[in-house]
Design a protein around this motif. Structure first.
Motif, PDB file in Angstrom:
ATOM      1  N   ARG A   1       0.812  -1.231   0.000  1.00 51.40           N
ATOM      2  CA  ARG A   1       0.000   0.000   0.000  1.00 51.40           C
ATOM      3  C   ARG A   1       0.844   1.279   0.000  1.00 51.40           C
ATOM      4  NH1 ARG A   1      -5.825   0.898   1.346  1.00 51.40           N
ATOM      5  NH2 ARG A   1      -5.723   2.097  -0.556  1.00 51.40           N
ATOM      6  N   GLY A   2       0.441   2.211  -0.840  1.00 52.78           N
ATOM      7  CA  GLY A   2       1.101   3.517  -0.872  1.00 52.78           C
ATOM      8  C   GLY A   2       2.317   3.568  -1.783  1.00 52.78           C
ATOM      9  N   ASP A   3       2.708   2.425  -2.312  1.00 52.23           N
ATOM     10  CA  ASP A   3       3.952   2.339  -3.078  1.00 52.23           C
ATOM     11  C   ASP A   3       3.670   1.976  -4.532  1.00 52.23           C
ATOM     12  OD1 ASP A   3       6.581   1.724  -4.017  1.00 52.23           O
ATOM     13  OD2 ASP A   3       7.168   1.226  -1.966  1.00 52.23           O
ATOM     14  N   MET A   4       4.196   2.805  -5.456  1.00 56.70           N
ATOM     15  CA  MET A   4       3.909   2.636  -6.884  1.00 56.70           C
ATOM     16  C   MET A   4       5.060   1.979  -7.646  1.00 56.70           C
ATOM     17  SD  MET A   4       0.989   3.787  -7.122  1.00 56.70           S
ATOM     18  CE  MET A   4      -0.164   4.782  -6.205  1.00 56.70           C
ATOM     19  N   HIS A   5       6.162   1.691  -6.982  1.00 51.76           N
ATOM     20  CA  HIS A   5       7.328   1.129  -7.681  1.00 51.76           C
ATOM     21  C   HIS A   5       7.058  -0.328  -8.055  1.00 51.76           C
ATOM     22  CE1 HIS A   5       9.022   4.514  -5.383  1.00 51.76           C
ATOM     23  NE2 HIS A   5       9.902   4.612  -6.373  1.00 51.76           N
TER      24      HIS A   5
ATOM     25  N   VAL B   1       2.237 -17.420 -10.876  1.00 50.25           N
ATOM     26  CA  VAL B   1       2.324 -16.141 -10.168  1.00 50.25           C
ATOM     27  C   VAL B   1       1.034 -15.351 -10.343  1.00 50.25           C
ATOM     28  CG1 VAL B   1       3.558 -13.936 -10.046  1.00 50.25           C
ATOM     29  CG2 VAL B   1       4.835 -16.047 -10.425  1.00 50.25           C
ATOM     30  N   ILE B   2       0.471 -14.923  -9.217  1.00 49.74           N
ATOM     31  CA  ILE B   2      -0.673 -14.008  -9.265  1.00 49.74           C
ATOM     32  C   ILE B   2      -0.126 -12.645  -8.867  1.00 49.74           C
ATOM     33  CG2 ILE B   2      -2.944 -13.449  -8.304  1.00 49.74           C
ATOM     34  CD1 ILE B   2      -3.241 -16.426  -7.591  1.00 49.74           C
ATOM     35  N   ASP B   3      -0.121 -11.715  -9.839  1.00 51.91           N
ATOM     36  CA  ASP B   3       0.464 -10.399  -9.587  1.00 51.91           C
ATOM     37  C   ASP B   3      -0.651  -9.407  -9.269  1.00 51.91           C
ATOM     38  OD1 ASP B   3       1.810  -8.011  -9.553  1.00 51.91           O
ATOM     39  OD2 ASP B   3       2.944  -8.396 -11.385  1.00 51.91           O
ATOM     40  N   LEU B   4      -0.656  -8.902  -8.036  1.00 50.81           N
ATOM     41  CA  LEU B   4      -1.715  -7.982  -7.627  1.00 50.81           C
ATOM     42  C   LEU B   4      -1.386  -6.524  -7.964  1.00 50.81           C
ATOM     43  CD1 LEU B   4      -2.615  -9.513  -4.126  1.00 50.81           C
ATOM     44  CD2 LEU B   4      -3.711  -9.943  -6.334  1.00 50.81           C
TER      45      LEU B   4
ATOM     46  N   VAL C   1      -3.866  -4.344   2.471  1.00 52.04           N
ATOM     47  CA  VAL C   1      -3.767  -5.583   3.252  1.00 52.04           C
ATOM     48  C   VAL C   1      -4.921  -6.534   2.918  1.00 52.04           C
ATOM     49  CG1 VAL C   1      -3.769  -6.530   5.597  1.00 52.04           C
ATOM     50  CG2 VAL C   1      -2.616  -4.357   5.139  1.00 52.04           C
ATOM     51  N   THR C   2      -6.133  -5.963   2.836  1.00 48.53           N
ATOM     52  CA  THR C   2      -7.325  -6.803   2.609  1.00 48.53           C
ATOM     53  C   THR C   2      -7.227  -7.582   1.288  1.00 48.53           C
ATOM     54  OG1 THR C   2      -8.347  -4.838   1.675  1.00 48.53           O
ATOM     55  CG2 THR C   2      -8.980  -5.420   3.929  1.00 48.53           C
ATOM     56  N   LYS C   3      -6.582  -6.974   0.291  1.00 47.59           N
ATOM     57  CA  LYS C   3      -6.462  -7.645  -1.008  1.00 47.59           C
ATOM     58  C   LYS C   3      -5.553  -8.880  -0.892  1.00 47.59           C
ATOM     59  CE  LYS C   3      -7.087  -8.114  -5.383  1.00 47.59           C
ATOM     60  NZ  LYS C   3      -8.373  -8.616  -5.844  1.00 47.59           N
TER      61      LYS C   3
ATOM     62  N   GLY D   1      -2.272  -8.676   9.235  1.00 46.07           N
ATOM     63  CA  GLY D   1      -3.583  -8.960   8.633  1.00 46.07           C
ATOM     64  C   GLY D   1      -3.746 -10.434   8.316  1.00 46.07           C
ATOM     65  N   ILE D   2      -2.670 -11.037   7.815  1.00 47.38           N
ATOM     66  CA  ILE D   2      -2.708 -12.462   7.467  1.00 47.38           C
ATOM     67  C   ILE D   2      -2.851 -13.290   8.746  1.00 47.38           C
ATOM     68  CG2 ILE D   2      -1.312 -14.364   6.507  1.00 47.38           C
ATOM     69  CD1 ILE D   2      -0.160 -12.304   4.478  1.00 47.38           C
ATOM     70  N   GLU D   3      -2.157 -12.852   9.800  1.00 50.39           N
ATOM     71  CA  GLU D   3      -2.265 -13.542  11.098  1.00 50.39           C
ATOM     72  C   GLU D   3      -3.686 -13.445  11.645  1.00 50.39           C
ATOM     73  OE1 GLU D   3       0.851 -11.900  13.536  1.00 50.39           O
ATOM     74  OE2 GLU D   3       2.266 -13.354  12.671  1.00 50.39           O
TER      75      GLU D   3
END
Ligand code: B12
Length: 211
Positions: free
Chosen positions: A97-101, A119-122, A128-130, A162-164
């Motif tokens: 989140r917040g990062d465009m690189h 590979v699933i590239d998001l 986090v929710t994604k 979030g995963i935890e």
């Protein structure tokens, strides 16, 4: 019969049209999609990975070779998705989140694909929710997080939390990377692995899945 090494060499040379043509020919001769991955695409990308690691080639060459790999993979992927043929593992990757690189993240994704991972590239700026939803829906083995800013790398910790919280931590291995990220930081936030480069990302993904 098509020689797998000839495909690998065309891939290394970044000759997309030639890779496509040879892959088509190999498939028409009943070559197995898994053999194309294991004996042509993966060894070809491994050579590029090694050269990149040693500073013998640079980002543009890697991107051109990866494009050539995709020209062949495009033909092989649907056959693998259909059934019998197996991937090495499934990785969900994204820039936090917040990062465009995304240049480094894309390189990591390509190297992983080249090593036989699905590979699933998001993409970039991934909340986090994604990540959590994708783990629930697609059951990956590995989650790979990229960050290039000292500010956004902090949200890698939120992804792990979030995963935890979703009760999924024991279902996935989490690897992290990006210029400001370090092995020490990975340990601090409870990630399973870190690498400073794309070939290393493949190595840790393989090692983590073997254990
Ligand atoms: C290109 C670039 C941009 C491009 C990005 C284009 C794109 N599509 O990615 C643009 C112009 C958009 C950009 C924007 C900004 N940028 Co910028 N950017 C860069 C630059 C020059 C190169 C990054 C890069 O692509 N490197 C090449 C790739 C191949 O390397 P890499 O990303 O490190 O990836 C490798 C490894 O890190 C690793 N890796 C990467 N991800 C992962 C993941 C896993 C799981 C693993 C294992 C490994 C791994 O493997 C990769 C391949 O070997 C860097 C400077 C630098 N030297 O890093 C600044 C830099 C990262 N940017 C910076 C800044 C400040 C910004 C901006 C805030 C600028 C501004 N004021 O607007 C914005 C932020 C936008 C945002 N919200 O994200 C700073 C960050 C400073 C800091 N300490 O936080 C840097 C360091 C420049 C600087 N010296 O100031 N940027």
């Amino acid at each position: 019969m098509v020689d797998f090494n000839e495909i690998a060499q065309a891939l290394i040379a970044g000759k997309s049209a030639r890779v496509k043509e040879l892959t088509e020919q190999a498939l028409s001769e009943n070559a197995s999609p898994r053999d194309l991955l294991d004996k042509a695409f993966i060894p070809g990308m491994a050579v590029i990975g090694e050269r990149f690691k040693k500073g013998e080639c640079f980002v543009p060459e890697v991107l051109i070779a990866a494009k050539a790999m995709h020209a062949g993979m495009g033909l092989v992927k649907p056959l693998i998705a259909k059934g019998n043929e197996e991937y090495s593992g499934k990785v969900v990757i994204g820039t936090v989140r917040g990062d465009m690189h995304d240049i480094g993240k894309n390189l990591v994704a390509m190297m992983l694909e080249g090593a036989g991972f699905q590979v699933i590239d998001l993409g970039v700026d991934v909340p986090v929710t994604k990540f959590v939803e994708t783990i629930q829906n697609d059951s990956p083995n590995v989650v790979a997080l990229s960050a290039l800013l000292t500010t956004t790398m902090l949200s890698m910790k939120d992804v792990i939390a979030g995963i935890e919280q979703a009760g999924l931590r024991n279902k996935v291995k989490i690897i992290i990377g990006g210029a400001p990220v370090t092995q020490k930081y990975a340990e601090q936030i409870g990630a399973d692995g870190y690498s400073s480069d794309a070939p290393g990302a493949v190595d840790i993904a393989k090692t983590l899945l073997a254990n």
